[in-house]
Design a protein around this motif. Structure first.
Motif, short mmCIF file in Angstrom:
data_model
loop_
_atom_site.label_atom_id
_atom_site.label_comp_id
_atom_site.label_asym_id
_atom_site.label_seq_id
_atom_site.Cartn_x
_atom_site.Cartn_y
_atom_site.Cartn_z
N UNK A 45 -0.85 45.51 58.91
CA UNK A 45 -0.93 45.97 60.30
C UNK A 45 0.12 47.05 60.57
N UNK A 46 1.33 46.85 60.07
CA UNK A 46 2.36 47.86 60.25
C UNK A 46 2.03 49.12 59.49
N UNK A 47 1.40 48.97 58.32
CA UNK A 47 0.97 50.14 57.56
C UNK A 47 -0.08 50.93 58.34
N UNK A 238 21.20 46.13 64.13
CA UNK A 238 21.18 45.93 65.58
C UNK A 238 20.31 44.74 65.99
N UNK A 239 19.94 43.91 65.02
CA UNK A 239 19.13 42.70 65.24
C UNK A 239 17.76 43.03 65.83
N UNK A 240 17.19 44.17 65.45
CA UNK A 240 15.89 44.59 65.98
C UNK A 240 14.78 44.57 64.92
N UNK A 241 15.06 44.04 63.74
CA UNK A 241 14.05 43.96 62.70
C UNK A 241 13.31 42.64 62.83
N UNK A 242 12.05 42.69 63.27
CA UNK A 242 11.25 41.48 63.46
C UNK A 242 10.74 40.99 62.11
N UNK A 243 10.92 39.71 61.82
CA UNK A 243 10.43 39.19 60.55
C UNK A 243 8.91 39.17 60.52
N UNK A 244 8.28 38.72 61.59
CA UNK A 244 6.82 38.70 61.66
C UNK A 244 6.34 39.95 62.40
N UNK A 245 6.64 41.09 61.81
CA UNK A 245 6.38 42.37 62.47
C UNK A 245 4.89 42.62 62.68
N UNK A 246 4.05 41.97 61.91
CA UNK A 246 2.60 42.21 62.06
C UNK A 246 2.14 41.95 63.48
N UNK A 247 2.83 41.04 64.20
CA UNK A 247 2.38 40.71 65.55
C UNK A 247 2.75 41.81 66.55
N UNK A 248 3.84 42.50 66.31
CA UNK A 248 4.15 43.67 67.14
C UNK A 248 3.18 44.80 66.82
N UNK A 249 2.99 45.04 65.53
CA UNK A 249 2.13 46.15 65.10
C UNK A 249 0.69 45.96 65.54
N UNK A 250 0.17 44.74 65.43
CA UNK A 250 -1.22 44.48 65.82
C UNK A 250 -1.43 44.77 67.30
#
Length: 360
Positions: A45-47, A238-250
């Motif tokens: 999703x991020x891709x 800066x603690x802004x790297x989401x581990x489950x980033x797919x949910x932001x990207x989707x």
């Protein structure tokens, strides 16, 4: 199943952050929730999101999903600045007034503010702080930060942004654009997103999601890779790297791929215009800023504000003048606006009658 703890019919005008998710965004989350995907942005999703953002901002654009707008601003400004650098911005800018000092505390960049009555910088205003080059005693101006729209709801034209970028670049500075409501600005001006950013010469921007139908998530967008250093590392620090980033990207894919961002923004803007028209002319109400996107700024009696806030949430912007801010969202309806305007008229009438009864 948790109990419902709020009234789903409740509406407010405090912030577009009060609104829920657009149904299409909620559906996208459900799709992304199936099965496993790699963490920290190495997911499909991020891709895909990288390509979606390049379609809007150009082939050189790099997108870094983050958790919130303050995080985007902190990471972006830090990536553009040296430790001795400074950021020129309007006094009313969100980075100066509403982020609890995060750009200075976390990003370690000095903010050099300029009075701007309408919230907009100009080359002449930038020059008030763009001095002291080589002076070891002064933080060095390296970035100009603008917001589109501004914290006062006003808009830059594409040419005004281009003039700022040209002036800043000639002075050896980069330009950062806080785009928490950039969708609403593009909708209001009737231009594509790149007209206000890439084509105008902006180097880095944030792009808002939560104010336009997302659950959470904003995007840091680097338009010129030469303008930044290590945004991927600074995002983590800066603690802004989401581990489950797919949910932001989707969510962003659902918002950006087929024009939902524009549909939502147009709806919010139209409701603000409807609200302004509905209250304009009411006694003791004065609209104090041009209504150009989804915000209405007005001055009304303090007592009326206090009573109306018990019926509809909204914020007081300036307690000294009685200025308030009313925000409309993608899910604001004409009925919501009409009910609010009617409530305001009722409270104004009650206030006048009370004042007349107390007059000797």
């Amino acid at each position: 199943m948790i109990p419902r703890l709020h009234d789903p019919a409740a509406r407010g005008f405090a912030s577009d952050n009060y609104a829920g998710l657009h149904p299409d965004v909620l559906a996208a989350l459900a799709v992304a929730n199936e099965g496993h995907q790699a963490a920290y942005g190495d997911d499909v999703y991020t891709d895909r999101l990288r390509q979606v953002f390049r379609e809007h901002f150009g082939d050189r654009a790099e997108v870094y999903p983050v958790l919130n707008g303050t995080g985007a601003n902190v990471v972006g400004l830090q990536a553009m600045s040296e430790p001795w650098g400074a950021v020129i911005c309007a006094e009313s800018a969100h980075v100066n007034t509403d982020e609890c000092g995060a750009p200075e505390r976390v990003a370690h960049v000095k903010l050099l503010t300029v009075p701007a009555p309408d919230g907009k910088l100009t080359p002449a205003l930038i020059e008030r702080q763009a001095w002291g080059r080589g002076d070891v005693h002064r933080a060095q101006p390296t970035v100009v930060a603008i917001a589109q729209p501004t914290e006062l709801g006003t808009l830059y034209t594409p040419q005004e942004i281009a003039d700022i970028c040209s002036h800043a670049h000639e002075r050896g500075m980069r330009v950062y654009l806080d785009g928490a409501r950039l969708a609403q600005a593009a909708a209001a001006l009737g231009v594509p997103l790149r007209a206000l950013t890439t084509d105008a010469g902006v180097d880095v921007l944030s792009f808002g999601g939560t104010k336009n139908g997302l659950l959470l998530g904003e995007a840091l967008v680097v338009l010129d890779p030469d303008a930044v250093r290590g945004p991927q590392f600074l995002r983590k620090a800066a603690t802004q790297l989401a581990s489950k980033m797919r949910f932001i990207s989707a969510q962003f894919i659902a918002l950006m791929e087929h024009g939902l961002w524009l549909e939502n923004a147009r709806r919010a803007n139209a409701m603000a215009r409807r609200l302004a028209d509905a209250v304009d002319g009411l006694p003791d109400v004065r609209i104090v800023q041009p209504v150009q996107t989804n915000a209405v700024f007005a001055v009304l009696p303090t007592a009326v504000t206090a009573r109306l806030q018990k019926r509809f949430p909204f914020y007081v912007r300036d307690e000294r003048t009685g200025e308030v801010r009313w925000m409309c969202s993608f899910d604001t309806t004409p009925a919501d606006v009409d009910a609010f305007a009617a409530a305001l008229a009722e409270e104004l009438l009650a206030h006048r009658r009370l004042s007349e009864s107390e007059t000797p």
